[in-house]
Design a protein around this motif. Structure first.
Motif, PDB file in Angstrom:
ATOM      1  N   ARG A  59      45.197  38.197  41.607  1.00  0.00           N
ATOM      2  CA  ARG A  59      44.558  38.502  40.549  1.00  0.00           C
ATOM      3  C   ARG A  59      43.415  39.822  40.934  1.00  0.00           C
ATOM      4  NH1 ARG A  59      41.689  36.421  44.373  1.00  0.00           N
ATOM      5  NH2 ARG A  59      39.516  35.618  43.816  1.00  0.00           N
ATOM      6  N   ARG A  60      42.812  40.479  39.697  1.00  0.00           N
ATOM      7  CA  ARG A  60      42.077  41.504  39.738  1.00  0.00           C
ATOM      8  C   ARG A  60      41.315  41.358  38.620  1.00  0.00           C
ATOM      9  NH1 ARG A  60      46.478  45.927  38.014  1.00  0.00           N
ATOM     10  NH2 ARG A  60      46.851  45.459  36.068  1.00  0.00           N
ATOM     11  N   PRO A  61      39.979  42.135  38.528  1.00  0.00           N
ATOM     12  CA  PRO A  61      39.169  42.173  37.279  1.00  0.00           C
ATOM     13  C   PRO A  61      40.089  42.642  36.046  1.00  0.00           C
ATOM     14  CG  PRO A  61      38.151  43.422  39.054  1.00  0.00           C
ATOM     15  CD  PRO A  61      39.797  42.999  39.635  1.00  0.00           C
ATOM     16  N   TYR A  62      39.845  41.693  34.967  1.00  0.00           N
ATOM     17  CA  TYR A  62      40.606  41.986  33.578  1.00  0.00           C
ATOM     18  C   TYR A  62      40.248  43.260  33.208  1.00  0.00           C
ATOM     19  CZ  TYR A  62      41.927  40.681  28.837  1.00  0.00           C
ATOM     20  OH  TYR A  62      42.518  40.574  27.660  1.00  0.00           O
ATOM     21  N   THR A  63      41.070  43.806  32.577  1.00  0.00           N
ATOM     22  CA  THR A  63      41.156  45.375  32.041  1.00  0.00           C
ATOM     23  C   THR A  63      40.197  45.410  31.133  1.00  0.00           C
ATOM     24  OG1 THR A  63      43.693  45.508  32.354  1.00  0.00           O
ATOM     25  CG2 THR A  63      42.231  47.288  31.079  1.00  0.00           C
ATOM     26  N   TYR A  64      39.976  44.384  30.276  1.00  0.00           N
ATOM     27  CA  TYR A  64      38.907  44.578  28.979  1.00  0.00           C
ATOM     28  C   TYR A  64      37.525  43.876  29.152  1.00  0.00           C
ATOM     29  CZ  TYR A  64      43.419  45.888  26.862  1.00  0.00           C
ATOM     30  OH  TYR A  64      44.340  46.671  26.548  1.00  0.00           O
ATOM     31  N   ASN A  65      37.419  43.320  30.387  1.00  0.00           N
ATOM     32  CA  ASN A  65      36.102  42.557  30.849  1.00  0.00           C
ATOM     33  C   ASN A  65      35.874  42.206  32.277  1.00  0.00           C
ATOM     34  OD1 ASN A  65      34.053  40.768  31.006  1.00  0.00           O
ATOM     35  ND2 ASN A  65      34.225  39.577  29.442  1.00  0.00           N
ATOM     36  N   ALA A  66      35.202  43.043  33.053  1.00  0.00           N
ATOM     37  CA  ALA A  66      35.278  42.830  34.707  1.00  0.00           C
ATOM     38  C   ALA A  66      34.747  41.458  34.940  1.00  0.00           C
ATOM     39  CB  ALA A  66      34.363  43.989  35.156  1.00  0.00           C
ATOM     40  N   ASN A  67      34.093  40.732  34.190  1.00  0.00           N
ATOM     41  CA  ASN A  67      33.718  39.384  34.456  1.00  0.00           C
ATOM     42  C   ASN A  67      34.868  38.243  34.342  1.00  0.00           C
ATOM     43  OD1 ASN A  67      30.990  40.162  35.061  1.00  0.00           O
ATOM     44  ND2 ASN A  67      30.410  40.022  32.647  1.00  0.00           N
ATOM     45  N   ARG A  68      36.068  38.781  34.018  1.00  0.00           N
ATOM     46  CA  ARG A  68      37.156  37.832  34.037  1.00  0.00           C
ATOM     47  C   ARG A  68      38.347  38.411  34.808  1.00  0.00           C
ATOM     48  NH1 ARG A  68      33.614  35.488  31.863  1.00  0.00           N
ATOM     49  NH2 ARG A  68      33.529  35.031  29.766  1.00  0.00           N
ATOM     50  N   ASP A  69      39.245  37.432  34.795  1.00  0.00           N
ATOM     51  CA  ASP A  69      40.399  37.981  35.865  1.00  0.00           C
ATOM     52  C   ASP A  69      41.776  38.110  35.042  1.00  0.00           C
ATOM     53  OD1 ASP A  69      39.111  38.138  38.335  1.00  0.00           O
ATOM     54  OD2 ASP A  69      39.022  35.617  38.158  1.00  0.00           O
ATOM     55  N   GLU A  70      42.509  38.781  35.733  1.00  0.00           N
ATOM     56  CA  GLU A  70      44.079  38.748  35.411  1.00  0.00           C
ATOM     57  C   GLU A  70      45.167  38.730  36.378  1.00  0.00           C
ATOM     58  OE1 GLU A  70      44.509  42.362  33.044  1.00  0.00           O
ATOM     59  OE2 GLU A  70      44.377  43.729  34.733  1.00  0.00           O
ATOM     60  N   LEU A  71      46.103  38.606  36.311  1.00  0.00           N
ATOM     61  CA  LEU A  71      47.340  38.158  37.141  1.00  0.00           C
ATOM     62  C   LEU A  71      47.617  39.723  37.884  1.00  0.00           C
ATOM     63  CD1 LEU A  71      49.722  35.747  36.124  1.00  0.00           C
ATOM     64  CD2 LEU A  71      47.843  35.303  37.720  1.00  0.00           C
ATOM     65  N   VAL A  72      47.796  39.794  39.246  1.00  0.00           N
ATOM     66  CA  VAL A  72      48.378  41.005  39.738  1.00  0.00           C
ATOM     67  C   VAL A  72      50.037  40.828  39.921  1.00  0.00           C
ATOM     68  CG1 VAL A  72      48.525  42.291  42.053  1.00  0.00           C
ATOM     69  CG2 VAL A  72      46.376  41.630  40.945  1.00  0.00           C
ATOM     70  N   GLN A  73      50.857  41.446  39.367  1.00  0.00           N
ATOM     71  CA  GLN A  73      52.008  41.655  39.174  1.00  0.00           C
ATOM     72  C   GLN A  73      52.707  42.676  40.200  1.00  0.00           C
ATOM     73  OE1 GLN A  73      53.581  38.946  38.450  1.00  0.00           O
ATOM     74  NE2 GLN A  73      52.525  38.184  36.753  1.00  0.00           N
ATOM     75  N   PRO A  74      53.913  42.378  40.883  1.00  0.00           N
ATOM     76  CA  PRO A  74      54.961  41.223  40.784  1.00  0.00           C
ATOM     77  C   PRO A  74      54.073  40.405  42.056  1.00  0.00           C
ATOM     78  CG  PRO A  74      55.431  42.821  42.213  1.00  0.00           C
ATOM     79  CD  PRO A  74      54.451  43.652  41.577  1.00  0.00           C
TER      80      PRO A  74
END
Length: 435
Positions: free
Chosen positions: A360-375
Motif C-alpha cells: 500500500r501507499r498513501p491515499y491519493t486524496y488523503n495522506a493519512n489514509r492508505d490505498e493498495l499498490v497494484q499489481p
C-alpha cells in the motif's frame, strides 16, 4: 472285635487276612487311619507337617492377593480422579469460548456472493483485535462509547502441506469498499468507500469478513476476535515476551513507559507496545503494524521454544487466557478445534511463519489514509488464494511507505520469477531483537 478302650481281644490276623479298622462310635478316625488315643505313625506325622507348611504357604499368596486388590483399587480411584479433573479442565476451557452465531447467520445470507474455496486443504483464518473499551480492564484505554473498531486485522493463511504459514496485516486506514451490512440495531448500511476499520463498527465481524473477501478474493474459513484483556493475559501466561528498544519510550496514551534496550514485557506493557503510535517510530500506522508483526513473531517463537504446546502446566494458562476473551465461528468454538489449529501451527518451523502487510501507499486524496499498490497487491492475493509459495524479505532501510508512490511494487525494477514473487516482510524467527 474291639472294646471301648480300643484294646484288641482277638488273635492277630494271618498274613493272608487284611485287618478291619474299627471306628469309634462317633465315626471319627485320625488321619492316616490312626485311632484316637493311639500314637500316629511316623508317616502320619510327616503328613501333618506338610499340611501345616501348605497352610502357611497358602497364607502368603492370600495376603499378596489382598494387597494387590487394594493397590488396584487405589490406582483405579487415582485414574478416575485424574480423568475427572482432566474432564473438568476440558469443560471449563471449552465453556470459556464464545460462539459468534450472529456472524455465521449473516454470512450464510450472502453465501452466493462469497468467493469459492480454491485450495481446499489450506485454511484462512481472520484474526481480529477489537479496540472495545467495554469490559473489565479495558476502560483504561478510553471511554466506552458503545462501539468498537478493528484495531488489528490479520489474515492467517495455513498452507495445505502444513509446512508454512503467512500472516498478512490489513491496515486499519486502508481505503476499501465496505459492502451493505447489517448494523447492530438491525438496520442495513449502504455500500460505500471508507477506511477499513469502519466495517467492524458498522456491521461487526461479518461485515469485516465480507469486506476482506471483496478486497482480496480469498475465502475466509474461520475467524477469531480477541480484545485488549485477552491479549494481555496471553502474554502474561507465557511469562512475558522479550523485545528490544533502540530508544526509551514514554507514551501516556498507550500507558507505556520503558527504558531503551533488551527487556521482557508483561501483558500490560506488551499491549502498549503494539498499540503505541505517537512515541515510537514516525507515528504512522505503518510502523505500528511492523511492531505488531514483530511482537507476534516473538510470541510464536516464545511459545514454540519454551515447549508450551507440549507441557500441560504451561499450556493450560495460555488456553485459559485465550479462551476467556475469544469469540469464534462455530467451526472453532471448541477446545478440540482450537487444539487442532495449535497443533497445525506447532509443526511449522518458526522461520516458515511469515508476516507481511498488503502492498500500500498513501491515499491519493488523503495522506493519512492508505490505498493498495497494484499489481503487487493483486499478485499477493492470488498467491494466497491459490496456496502458492510466499517469499518475504526485510525492507531496505532507505525505503519507507512513500517509496512506492509511483504505484509500482518496491521490487518492480528487479526481475523476479513470476512463480515466487518477493514481498516485504519478516519471519517469526527474527522476533523483535533481530540484528
Amino acid at each position: 472285635m474291639t472294646d471301648r478302650a480300643g484294646t484288641p481281644d482277638a488273635p492277630e490276623p494271618g498274613p493272608e487276612q487284611e485287618p478291619d479298622r474299627e471306628r469309634e462310635p462317633d465315626g471319627r478316625q485320625e488321619p492316616g487311619g490312626a485311632v484316637p488315643g493311639e500314637a500316629a505313625p511316623d508317616g502320619a506325622a510327616a503328613e501333618e507337617d506338610s499340611a501345616a507348611e501348605a497352610s502357611g504357604a497358602a497364607a502368603v499368596p492370600a495376603r499378596r492377593r489382598h494387597w494387590l486388590r487394594w493397590t488396584a483399587l487405589g490406582v483405579s480411584v487415582a485414574l478416575l480422579g485424574a480423568a475427572g479433573t482432566g474432564w473438568w479442565f476440558y469443560r471449563k476451557l471449552d465453556g470459556n469460548i464464545t460462539t459468534d452465531t450472529t456472524a455465521e447467520a449473516e454470512l450464510r445470507r450472502y453465501e452466493k456472493e462469497r468467493p469459492a474455496t480454491v485450495a481446499t486443504a489450506a485454511r484462512n483464518v481472520l484474526l481480529i483485535g477489537s479496540d472495545t473499551r467495554s469490559g473489565e480492564g479495558n476502560r483504561r484505554y478510553g471511554r466506552d462509547e458503545g462501539s468498537q473498531r478493528s484495531d488489528t486485522v490479520i489474515l492467517l493463511h495455513l498452507a495445505a502441506d502444513g509446512r508454512s504459514a503467512t500472516a498478512m496485516s490489513i491496515p486499519r486506514d486502508l481505503m476499501v469498499t465496505v459492502p451493505s451490512c447489517r448494523a447492530p440495531d438491525g438496520k442495513r448500511t449502504r455500500e460505500r468507500l471508507a477506511q477499513f476499520n469502519w466495517a467492524f463498527e458498522w456491521g461487526g465481524t461479518a461485515c469485516t469478513i465480507r469486506t476482506v473477501e471483496k478486497l482480496t478474493g480469498i475465502r475466509v474459513d474461520h475467524h477469531m476476535v480477541i480484545d485488549f484483556r485477552g491479549f494481555k493475559k496471553m502474554v502474561d501466561a507465557v511469562d512475558g515476551v522479550e523485545v528490544c528498544l533502540k530508544e526509551p519510550v514514554d507514551d501516556p496514551d498507550a500507558k507505556l513507559k520503558l527504558p531503551a534496550g533488551r527487556q521482557k514485557l508483561n501483558g500490560e506493557q506488551a499491549l502498549g507496545f503494539v498499540r503505541a503510535r505517537k512515541s515510537l517510530g514516525n507515528g504512522s500506522d505503518t510502523e505500528r503494524m511492523d511492531r505488531q508483526q514483530m511482537f507476534l513473531g516473538a510470541l510464536v517463537n516464545k511459545v514454540q521454544s519454551d515447549g508450551v504446546l507440549l507441557n500441560p502446566t504451561k499450556l493450560y494458562p495460555v488456553l485459559d487466557a485465550a479462551t476467556k476473551s475469544l469469540t469464534t465461528d462455530p467451526g472453532l468454538d471448541s477446545l478440540r478445534d482450537l487444539y487442532g489449529l495449535a497443533r497445525a501451527m506447532r509443526s511449522i518451523p518458526t522461520e516458515k511463519v511469515q508476516f507481511l502487510t498488503v502492498p500500500r501507499r498513501p491515499y491519493t486524496y488523503n495522506a493519512n489514509r492508505d490505498e493498495l499498490v497494484q499489481p503487487a497487491a493483486s499478485t499477493l492475493f492470488r498467491q494466497l488464494r491459490e496456496d502458492r509459495p510466499i517469499v518475504v524479505a526485510p525492507a531496505e532501510p532507505e525505503r519507507d511507505r512513500n517509496a512506492s508512490s509511483d504505484g509500482k511494487p518496491d521490487d518492480a525494477d528487479t526481475p523476479v520469477p513470476s512463480a515466487t514473487p518477493t514481498f516485504t516482510g519478516r519471519n517469526a524467527a527474527e522476533g523483535t531483537c533481530a540484528g
